[in-house]
Motif scaffolding. Structure first.
Motif, mmCIF file in Angstrom:
data_model
loop_
_atom_site.group_PDB
_atom_site.id
_atom_site.type_symbol
_atom_site.label_atom_id
_atom_site.label_comp_id
_atom_site.label_asym_id
_atom_site.label_seq_id
_atom_site.Cartn_x
_atom_site.Cartn_y
_atom_site.Cartn_z
ATOM 1 N N MET A 225 0.846 -1.187 0.000
ATOM 2 C CA MET A 225 0.000 0.000 0.000
ATOM 3 C C MET A 225 0.880 1.235 0.000
ATOM 4 O O MET A 225 2.070 1.187 0.356
ATOM 5 C CB MET A 225 -0.942 0.010 1.207
ATOM 6 C CG MET A 225 -0.262 0.032 2.553
ATOM 7 S SD MET A 225 -1.460 0.021 3.922
ATOM 8 C CE MET A 225 -2.272 1.604 3.700
ATOM 9 N N GLU A 226 0.290 2.351 -0.415
ATOM 10 C CA GLU A 226 1.046 3.591 -0.477
ATOM 11 C C GLU A 226 1.268 4.142 0.924
ATOM 12 O O GLU A 226 0.501 3.890 1.841
ATOM 13 C CB GLU A 226 0.297 4.617 -1.334
ATOM 14 C CG GLU A 226 0.129 4.188 -2.785
ATOM 15 C CD GLU A 226 -0.632 5.218 -3.586
ATOM 16 O OE1 GLU A 226 -1.091 6.214 -2.975
ATOM 17 O OE2 GLU A 226 -0.777 5.032 -4.808
ATOM 18 N N TYR A 273 -10.028 -4.160 6.970
ATOM 19 C CA TYR A 273 -8.659 -4.528 6.596
ATOM 20 C C TYR A 273 -7.705 -4.172 7.726
ATOM 21 O O TYR A 273 -8.040 -3.402 8.635
ATOM 22 C CB TYR A 273 -8.234 -3.814 5.311
ATOM 23 C CG TYR A 273 -7.994 -2.334 5.479
ATOM 24 C CD1 TYR A 273 -6.708 -1.814 5.577
ATOM 25 C CD2 TYR A 273 -9.074 -1.443 5.544
ATOM 26 C CE1 TYR A 273 -6.497 -0.456 5.727
ATOM 27 C CE2 TYR A 273 -8.871 -0.087 5.701
ATOM 28 C CZ TYR A 273 -7.582 0.409 5.792
ATOM 29 O OH TYR A 273 -7.366 1.749 5.952
ATOM 30 N N SER A 274 -6.520 -4.718 7.649
ATOM 31 C CA SER A 274 -5.462 -4.378 8.592
ATOM 32 C C SER A 274 -4.194 -4.102 7.809
ATOM 33 O O SER A 274 -4.035 -4.531 6.665
ATOM 34 C CB SER A 274 -5.227 -5.515 9.598
ATOM 35 O OG SER A 274 -4.777 -6.672 8.916
ATOM 36 N N VAL A 275 -3.309 -3.341 8.436
ATOM 37 C CA VAL A 275 -2.007 -3.050 7.839
ATOM 38 C C VAL A 275 -0.946 -3.855 8.573
ATOM 39 O O VAL A 275 -1.100 -4.198 9.753
ATOM 40 C CB VAL A 275 -1.685 -1.546 7.890
ATOM 41 C CG1 VAL A 275 -2.659 -0.773 7.028
ATOM 42 C CG2 VAL A 275 -1.688 -1.026 9.318
ATOM 43 N N TYR A 276 0.140 -4.131 7.858
ATOM 44 C CA TYR A 276 1.196 -4.977 8.422
ATOM 45 C C TYR A 276 2.543 -4.457 7.936
ATOM 46 O O TYR A 276 2.717 -4.145 6.752
ATOM 47 C CB TYR A 276 0.987 -6.420 7.976
ATOM 48 C CG TYR A 276 2.071 -7.362 8.432
ATOM 49 C CD1 TYR A 276 2.138 -7.803 9.750
ATOM 50 C CD2 TYR A 276 3.038 -7.811 7.547
ATOM 51 C CE1 TYR A 276 3.138 -8.667 10.170
ATOM 52 C CE2 TYR A 276 4.049 -8.677 7.958
ATOM 53 C CZ TYR A 276 4.096 -9.098 9.268
ATOM 54 O OH TYR A 276 5.085 -9.955 9.681
ATOM 55 N N ILE A 304 4.973 -1.129 3.680
ATOM 56 C CA ILE A 304 3.703 -1.297 4.383
ATOM 57 C C ILE A 304 2.769 -2.128 3.517
ATOM 58 O O ILE A 304 2.611 -1.863 2.328
ATOM 59 C CB ILE A 304 3.064 0.063 4.693
ATOM 60 C CG1 ILE A 304 4.034 0.944 5.501
ATOM 61 C CG2 ILE A 304 1.761 -0.108 5.445
ATOM 62 C CD1 ILE A 304 3.537 2.365 5.687
ATOM 63 N N GLU A 305 2.163 -3.136 4.122
ATOM 64 C CA GLU A 305 1.260 -4.014 3.386
ATOM 65 C C GLU A 305 -0.127 -3.989 4.026
ATOM 66 O O GLU A 305 -0.292 -3.558 5.168
ATOM 67 C CB GLU A 305 1.806 -5.448 3.372
ATOM 68 C CG GLU A 305 3.170 -5.562 2.712
ATOM 69 C CD GLU A 305 3.746 -6.957 2.844
ATOM 70 O OE1 GLU A 305 3.447 -7.638 3.846
ATOM 71 O OE2 GLU A 305 4.484 -7.382 1.931
ATOM 72 N N MET A 306 -1.117 -4.454 3.287
ATOM 73 C CA MET A 306 -2.466 -4.550 3.835
ATOM 74 C C MET A 306 -3.059 -5.899 3.467
ATOM 75 O O MET A 306 -2.643 -6.542 2.504
ATOM 76 C CB MET A 306 -3.358 -3.424 3.307
ATOM 77 C CG MET A 306 -3.703 -3.543 1.839
ATOM 78 S SD MET A 306 -5.090 -2.484 1.356
ATOM 79 C CE MET A 306 -4.449 -0.885 1.722
ATOM 80 N N GLU A 307 -4.041 -6.327 4.262
ATOM 81 C CA GLU A 307 -4.783 -7.541 3.974
ATOM 82 C C GLU A 307 -6.185 -7.401 4.550
ATOM 83 O O GLU A 307 -6.420 -6.634 5.475
ATOM 84 C CB GLU A 307 -4.077 -8.768 4.552
ATOM 85 C CG GLU A 307 -3.931 -8.745 6.058
ATOM 86 C CD GLU A 307 -3.170 -9.944 6.575
ATOM 87 O OE1 GLU A 307 -3.096 -10.942 5.856
ATOM 88 O OE2 GLU A 307 -2.653 -9.870 7.705
#
Length: 318
Positions: A225-226, A273-276, A304-307
């Motif tokens: 993610m940005e 969603y959550s960020v990781y 930074i990632e999201m799911e």
């Protein structure tokens, strides 16, 4: 009836069109400036030399038919790579041959087959006309067929039990692989989210990439993610400091917001969603009214990632 056709600069193909009208039952209209020496041979009082005239020839009577068939694409070795059912709808006979017209079951691909029985020859013409909105799942069989509509593949068509010999594919029928994949993605997204909208007439590469990113999220994958950091605020800063004492730490967080995205002008709601952040560094900021601000900055080489999930609270893993 006999007449002379004047070929001028405005319509140099007038003789070819006249031949098509007579031989295939097509329609043609000749203006007085294009016709002279009109002579009609008929019983007394009905014929004579009329000079110039306005003539309209055809069209021949169109006969309705209802015959099933298929469009088929094969490689040079004869192996079939794609096919599509069609329906023959009309038949028109001229002095030279018969013209059959039909289309696929959605009316997108229009097929014209001109047959000269005496010479055992035929001419096949195929055009695509996207004139009405259709769902991605409906257009997929057509796009998958068009995907192979380019050399060296060959095209043949069936009419009942009869099948033509393979011929080169008409120009401008082929579509690229990413068009097919975009339709596949939209069909999957609409099926998973229960929200339908037509295949867009226009889209961008950003739409194509976003559709694949949504597919990955729906399949439980993490996507980048940005953003260069994540902001945190806590009235108990020692908890966050302790979690990040052993560097590098990791962060997984969710505030319960819903993730929405936009594809080809359509807003889609994907769920919570959550960020990781797999490895991160903690940057402490100011404290105001008993609340301390932090920035979680991804370590070098990470992002930074999201799911998609249903986590409602912040948890920190070290």
């Amino acid at each position: 009836m006999q007449f002379t056709v004047v070929v001028g600069d405005e319509q140099p193909d007038i003789l070819e069109r006249l031949g098509a009208a007579l031989e295939w039952g097509d329609e043609i209209e000749l203006l007085p400036s294009q016709v002279r020496d009109v002579v009609i041979s008929a019983p007394h009082g009905f014929g004579g030399n009329l000079g110039s005239g306005h003539l309209k020839i055809g069209p021949a009577n169109e006969e309705e038919v209802d015959i099933g068939g298929r469009l088929m694409l094969e490689d040079p070795s004869g192996r079939r790579v794609a096919s599509l059912p069609i329906q023959w709808l009309t038949r028109v006979a001229g002095t030279k041959g018969v013209t059959l017209r039909g289309n696929d079951l959605l009316g997108v691909l229009e097929v014209q087959l001109k047959v000269i029985p005496a010479e055992r020859r035929f001419a096949l013409n195929l055009t695509a006309t996207w004139s009405r909105p259709l769902l991605p799942g409906a257009v997929l069989p057509i796009l998958r067929f068009q995907r192979f509509a380019l050399p060296p593949y060959l095209l043949s068509v069936s009419l009942g039990d009869l099948t033509t010999k393979p011929v080169p594919v008409p120009d401008r029928l082929w579509v690229a692989d990413d068009v097919v994949q975009f339709a596949v993605n939209l069909n999957e997204i609409q099926s998973r989210l229960g929200e339908s909208f037509p295949m867009p007439r226009r889209w961008t590469q950003r739409d194509v990439k976003e559709s694949q990113r949504v597919i990955d999220l729906l399949n439980g994958k993490r996507v980048a993610m940005e953003g260069s950091h994540i902001n945190l605020e806590s009235p108990n800063p020692d908890v966050i400091r302790e979690a990040f004492r052993e560097s590098p730490g990791s962060l997984r967080a969710s505030n319960g917001d819903l993730l929405t995205t936009r594809i080809a002008g359509h807003d889609l709601e994907l769920g919570r969603y959550s960020v990781y952040v797999p490895r991160a560094e903690l940057v402490e900021g100011d404290t105001e009214d008993g609340v301390t601000k932090f920035k979680v900055v991804p370590s070098s080489g990470t992002s930074i990632e999201m799911e998609l999930d249903s986590i409602h609270e912040i948890s920190i893993e070290s």
